[in-house]
Design a protein around this motif. Sequence first.
Motif, PDB file in Angstrom:
ATOM      1  N   PHE A 286       0.867  -1.169   0.000  1.00 24.74           N
ATOM      2  CA  PHE A 286       0.000   0.000   0.000  1.00 24.74           C
ATOM      3  C   PHE A 286       0.910   1.227   0.000  1.00 24.74           C
ATOM      4  CE2 PHE A 286      -2.391  -3.491   1.619  1.00 24.74           C
ATOM      5  CZ  PHE A 286      -3.691  -3.289   1.201  1.00 24.74           C
ATOM      6  N   THR A 287       0.357   2.399  -0.203  1.00 22.51           N
ATOM      7  CA  THR A 287       1.193   3.583  -0.310  1.00 22.51           C
ATOM      8  C   THR A 287       2.100   3.759   0.901  1.00 22.51           C
ATOM      9  OG1 THR A 287      -0.630   4.654  -1.500  1.00 22.51           O
ATOM     10  CG2 THR A 287       1.171   6.068  -0.772  1.00 22.51           C
ATOM     11  N   ARG A 288       1.555   3.595   2.107  1.00 26.50           N
ATOM     12  CA  ARG A 288       2.309   3.927   3.316  1.00 26.50           C
ATOM     13  C   ARG A 288       2.736   2.708   4.126  1.00 26.50           C
ATOM     14  NH1 ARG A 288      -2.039   7.749   3.498  1.00 26.50           N
ATOM     15  NH2 ARG A 288      -1.320   9.801   2.811  1.00 26.50           N
ATOM     16  N   ALA A 289       2.479   1.522   3.639  1.00 19.21           N
ATOM     17  CA  ALA A 289       2.834   0.329   4.409  1.00 19.21           C
ATOM     18  C   ALA A 289       2.833  -0.894   3.506  1.00 19.21           C
ATOM     19  CB  ALA A 289       1.845   0.118   5.562  1.00 19.21           C
ATOM     20  N   ARG A 367       9.681  18.262   7.711  1.00 25.12           N
ATOM     21  CA  ARG A 367       8.833  17.465   8.600  1.00 25.12           C
ATOM     22  C   ARG A 367       9.622  17.120   9.861  1.00 25.12           C
ATOM     23  NH1 ARG A 367       5.893  18.912   5.207  1.00 25.12           N
ATOM     24  NH2 ARG A 367       4.264  17.768   4.050  1.00 25.12           N
ATOM     25  N   ILE A 368       8.859  16.870  10.931  1.00 26.35           N
ATOM     26  CA  ILE A 368       9.424  16.207  12.105  1.00 26.35           C
ATOM     27  C   ILE A 368       9.164  14.718  11.901  1.00 26.35           C
ATOM     28  CG2 ILE A 368       9.434  16.039  14.613  1.00 26.35           C
ATOM     29  CD1 ILE A 368      10.259  18.768  13.478  1.00 26.35           C
ATOM     30  N   ALA A 369      10.188  13.906  12.035  1.00 28.69           N
ATOM     31  CA  ALA A 369      10.068  12.474  11.755  1.00 28.69           C
ATOM     32  C   ALA A 369      10.524  11.656  12.953  1.00 28.69           C
ATOM     33  CB  ALA A 369      10.894  12.107  10.523  1.00 28.69           C
ATOM     34  N   GLN A 370      10.061  10.415  13.005  1.00 25.01           N
ATOM     35  CA  GLN A 370      10.525   9.468  14.014  1.00 25.01           C
ATOM     36  C   GLN A 370      10.388   8.060  13.452  1.00 25.01           C
ATOM     37  OE1 GLN A 370       8.688   9.736  17.901  1.00 25.01           O
ATOM     38  NE2 GLN A 370      10.314   8.554  18.882  1.00 25.01           N
ATOM     39  N   TYR A 371      11.436   7.262  13.636  1.00 26.34           N
ATOM     40  CA  TYR A 371      11.422   5.867  13.183  1.00 26.34           C
ATOM     41  C   TYR A 371      10.777   4.969  14.232  1.00 26.34           C
ATOM     42  CZ  TYR A 371      14.897   7.085   9.570  1.00 26.34           C
ATOM     43  OH  TYR A 371      15.554   7.622   8.486  1.00 26.34           O
ATOM     44  N   PHE A 372       9.916   4.060  13.763  1.00 27.44           N
ATOM     45  CA  PHE A 372       9.356   2.977  14.573  1.00 27.44           C
ATOM     46  C   PHE A 372       9.622   1.665  13.839  1.00 27.44           C
ATOM     47  CE2 PHE A 372       7.267   6.747  15.918  1.00 27.44           C
ATOM     48  CZ  PHE A 372       6.963   6.567  17.256  1.00 27.44           C
ATOM     49  N   THR A 373       9.441   0.557  14.499  1.00 28.59           N
ATOM     50  CA  THR A 373       9.756  -0.732  13.885  1.00 28.59           C
ATOM     51  C   THR A 373       9.026  -0.922  12.565  1.00 28.59           C
ATOM     52  OG1 THR A 373       9.965  -1.661  16.112  1.00 28.59           O
ATOM     53  CG2 THR A 373       9.891  -3.220  14.272  1.00 28.59           C
ATOM     54  N   ARG A 374       7.751  -0.554  12.513  1.00 27.43           N
ATOM     55  CA  ARG A 374       6.938  -0.853  11.335  1.00 27.43           C
ATOM     56  C   ARG A 374       6.489   0.394  10.573  1.00 27.43           C
ATOM     57  NH1 ARG A 374       6.197  -6.153  11.912  1.00 27.43           N
ATOM     58  NH2 ARG A 374       6.263  -6.993  14.027  1.00 27.43           N
ATOM     59  N   ALA A 375       6.975   1.552  10.940  1.00 27.16           N
ATOM     60  CA  ALA A 375       6.519   2.783  10.288  1.00 27.16           C
ATOM     61  C   ALA A 375       7.499   3.905  10.549  1.00 27.16           C
ATOM     62  CB  ALA A 375       5.133   3.175  10.810  1.00 27.16           C
ATOM     63  N   VAL A 376       7.354   4.962   9.782  1.00 26.10           N
ATOM     64  CA  VAL A 376       8.006   6.237  10.075  1.00 26.10           C
ATOM     65  C   VAL A 376       6.896   7.270  10.169  1.00 26.10           C
ATOM     66  CG1 VAL A 376       9.607   8.006   9.281  1.00 26.10           C
ATOM     67  CG2 VAL A 376      10.122   5.592   8.854  1.00 26.10           C
ATOM     68  N   PHE A 377       6.850   7.983  11.290  1.00 26.03           N
ATOM     69  CA  PHE A 377       5.852   9.035  11.473  1.00 26.03           C
ATOM     70  C   PHE A 377       6.411  10.345  10.942  1.00 26.03           C
ATOM     71  CE2 PHE A 377       3.745   7.114  15.546  1.00 26.03           C
ATOM     72  CZ  PHE A 377       3.384   5.988  14.819  1.00 26.03           C
ATOM     73  N   LEU A 378       5.544  11.109  10.261  1.00 19.11           N
ATOM     74  CA  LEU A 378       5.917  12.419   9.741  1.00 19.11           C
ATOM     75  C   LEU A 378       4.918  13.459  10.226  1.00 19.11           C
ATOM     76  CD1 LEU A 378       6.744  11.554   6.004  1.00 19.11           C
ATOM     77  CD2 LEU A 378       8.361  11.824   7.899  1.00 19.11           C
ATOM     78  N   LEU A 379       5.403  14.518  10.823  1.00 16.52           N
ATOM     79  CA  LEU A 379       4.575  15.617  11.322  1.00 16.52           C
ATOM     80  C   LEU A 379       4.849  16.867  10.499  1.00 16.52           C
ATOM     81  CD1 LEU A 379       2.839  17.201  13.436  1.00 16.52           C
ATOM     82  CD2 LEU A 379       4.946  17.424  14.772  1.00 16.52           C
ATOM     83  N   ASP A 380       3.788  17.433   9.950  1.00 14.97           N
ATOM     84  CA  ASP A 380       3.893  18.726   9.275  1.00 14.97           C
ATOM     85  C   ASP A 380       3.853  19.809  10.356  1.00 14.97           C
ATOM     86  OD1 ASP A 380       3.412  21.154   7.985  1.00 14.97           O
ATOM     87  OD2 ASP A 380       2.290  20.213   6.362  1.00 14.97           O
ATOM     88  N   VAL A 382       3.595  22.902  10.255  1.00 16.22           N
ATOM     89  CA  VAL A 382       2.691  24.019   9.984  1.00 16.22           C
ATOM     90  C   VAL A 382       1.248  23.631  10.284  1.00 16.22           C
ATOM     91  CG1 VAL A 382       1.816  25.587   8.226  1.00 16.22           C
ATOM     92  CG2 VAL A 382       4.250  24.961   8.248  1.00 16.22           C
ATOM     93  N   SER A 383       0.802  22.503   9.720  1.00 16.68           N
ATOM     94  CA  SER A 383      -0.593  22.090   9.888  1.00 16.68           C
ATOM     95  C   SER A 383      -0.818  21.232  11.124  1.00 16.68           C
ATOM     96  CB  SER A 383      -1.049  21.309   8.654  1.00 16.68           C
ATOM     97  OG  SER A 383      -0.376  20.051   8.580  1.00 16.68           O
ATOM     98  N   GLY A 384       0.237  20.608  11.644  1.00 15.96           N
ATOM     99  CA  GLY A 384       0.088  19.681  12.763  1.00 15.96           C
ATOM    100  C   GLY A 384      -0.355  18.294  12.348  1.00 15.96           C
ATOM    101  N   GLN A 385      -0.525  18.039  11.052  1.00  9.44           N
ATOM    102  CA  GLN A 385      -0.971  16.753  10.530  1.00  9.44           C
ATOM    103  C   GLN A 385       0.126  15.711  10.694  1.00  9.44           C
ATOM    104  OE1 GLN A 385      -3.954  15.898   9.198  1.00  9.44           O
ATOM    105  NE2 GLN A 385      -3.331  13.807   8.687  1.00  9.44           N
ATOM    106  N   ILE A 386      -0.239  14.532  11.178  1.00 10.03           N
ATOM    107  CA  ILE A 386       0.695  13.411  11.289  1.00 10.03           C
ATOM    108  C   ILE A 386       0.258  12.321  10.320  1.00 10.03           C
ATOM    109  CG2 ILE A 386       1.592  11.571  12.774  1.00 10.03           C
ATOM    110  CD1 ILE A 386       1.303  13.463  15.143  1.00 10.03           C
ATOM    111  N   ASP A 387       1.194  11.844   9.518  1.00  7.16           N
ATOM    112  CA  ASP A 387       0.942  10.755   8.576  1.00  7.16           C
ATOM    113  C   ASP A 387       2.055   9.725   8.687  1.00  7.16           C
ATOM    114  OD1 ASP A 387      -1.435  11.691   7.153  1.00  7.16           O
ATOM    115  OD2 ASP A 387      -0.138  13.276   6.368  1.00  7.16           O
ATOM    116  N   LEU A 388       1.770   8.537   8.168  1.00  7.62           N
ATOM    117  CA  LEU A 388       2.830   7.552   7.994  1.00  7.62           C
ATOM    118  C   LEU A 388       3.596   7.900   6.723  1.00  7.62           C
ATOM    119  CD1 LEU A 388       1.019   4.166   8.781  1.00  7.62           C
ATOM    120  CD2 LEU A 388       2.015   5.834  10.358  1.00  7.62           C
ATOM    121  N   ALA A 389       4.900   7.764   6.786  1.00  8.70           N
ATOM    122  CA  ALA A 389       5.710   7.965   5.587  1.00  8.70           C
ATOM    123  C   ALA A 389       5.331   6.918   4.542  1.00  8.70           C
ATOM    124  CB  ALA A 389       7.194   7.850   5.934  1.00  8.70           C
ATOM    125  N   PRO A 390       5.473   7.238   3.260  1.00 10.67           N
ATOM    126  CA  PRO A 390       5.069   6.304   2.194  1.00 10.67           C
ATOM    127  C   PRO A 390       6.055   5.152   2.030  1.00 10.67           C
ATOM    128  CG  PRO A 390       5.991   8.290   1.225  1.00 10.67           C
ATOM    129  CD  PRO A 390       5.912   8.544   2.709  1.00 10.67           C
TER     130      PRO A 390
END
Length: 411
Positions: A286-289, A367-380, A382-390
């Motif tokens: 999938f796009t993000r996982a 972006r503000i980013a952080q690595y996790f075992t199964r994902a990378v979190f990305l925080l914008d 400006v907007s405060g939106q958090i998404d999984l990295a693609p």
Amino acid sequence: MQTVPVRTVEIGRSAEGRPIEAVIFGDGPRKLVVIGATHGAPEANTYQLALALIEHFRANPAAIPPEVRLVIIPALNPDGLARGWRFDAAGVDLNRNMDTSHDACPDNDWRQRVQGARGIVSDTGGPYPDSQIESRLIRAFLLDAAGAIFLHSNAGLVFPAGCEHPPSIAMAQIYAAAAGYQYARFWDRYTITGGMHDWASGLGIAAITPELVTGNQPEVAENLAGLQAVLQGAKDVLLLPEAGEINNIIIPAVIYRFWRALGGEARFGLPLALAEETVSGFRQHFTRAVIEIDETQRDTVHYVRMASLGSEAMTARAYGGADAIGEAVSWPAGPFADFWQRNGASLVFGDPLSEPFETRLADGSYRIAQYFTRAVFLLDPVSGQIDLAPLGLWDAARAELALPSAPQTIR
């Protein structure tokens, strides 16, 4: 005598560390799960009933049809049993805590303020849907189920999931007739929101709630008869999970349920290609996982999961952050802590592998980013939106680059 494998597995631990065990009879594809003591001590007779059912099927393995895998969980809420009350260790009603937004009936959607037994209205639905570890464990364990029977007491009736779901209705009618309980199309005494039966049917799992007549007797004969009737009609009422299809791409049934239950397109993006067979199961981009099925983890909460692409992305420094990667971080802090906790925590994303750090994406944005075992979190920021990295796109691109180049044409 028919040989039926019997296994006892620990599917996880309660909030206070008590084991939640399942006894599994048979190895058929139609998984039927019977769950006791969701409401702890006030419904301890359902715990006693589940134990009695286990002993019956240990002594009578031929009663399990070859196409069925019968699973009995005696106590989903062992903390409530130990504490002598209806709730979990945090005072949450587990049968009001599920994300029931997957069906077409908004009336049963999760709410924090809930109705309960004896007309009590209280803020015991939990802080958000699927907030409790016990809810998350049963959510993960049921993703490949064909049917679920949630034992409760004490009203002397059987009712199916509230939103129109023919397999649930059929199973409730069969169970009630054999058990000698009243069949009720709806529970009409008060509104159940965030109920486990409605969560299950929303994902296509036939789900019913038998309510024992008494509050202190296990009523073994009645419920054994009801369960046996469901087993005998398994091919008709325990329908196998159905695959999904998005943009003409088929998604295997259990991957599709995981995708829907954990956030769908908004969380994981759309499928990029058909599922691929692996040594131990299947995986699909999938796009993000990348979501995978691991047959070696069947009947555990890790049977379907996100692939460990966060670890691989960190090794490759796909999003930079070398200075943020040091000793293991046991618990996320800062901007991602709430997002991680609300959306599945370690069970879904794995543990944090780095501190949060600032990174620049390919389009030049920060972006503000952080690595996790199964994902990378990305925080914008400006907007405060958090998404999984693609990471699904990233992994697909890696695989394409690794393909051998086309052979040279000899002229």
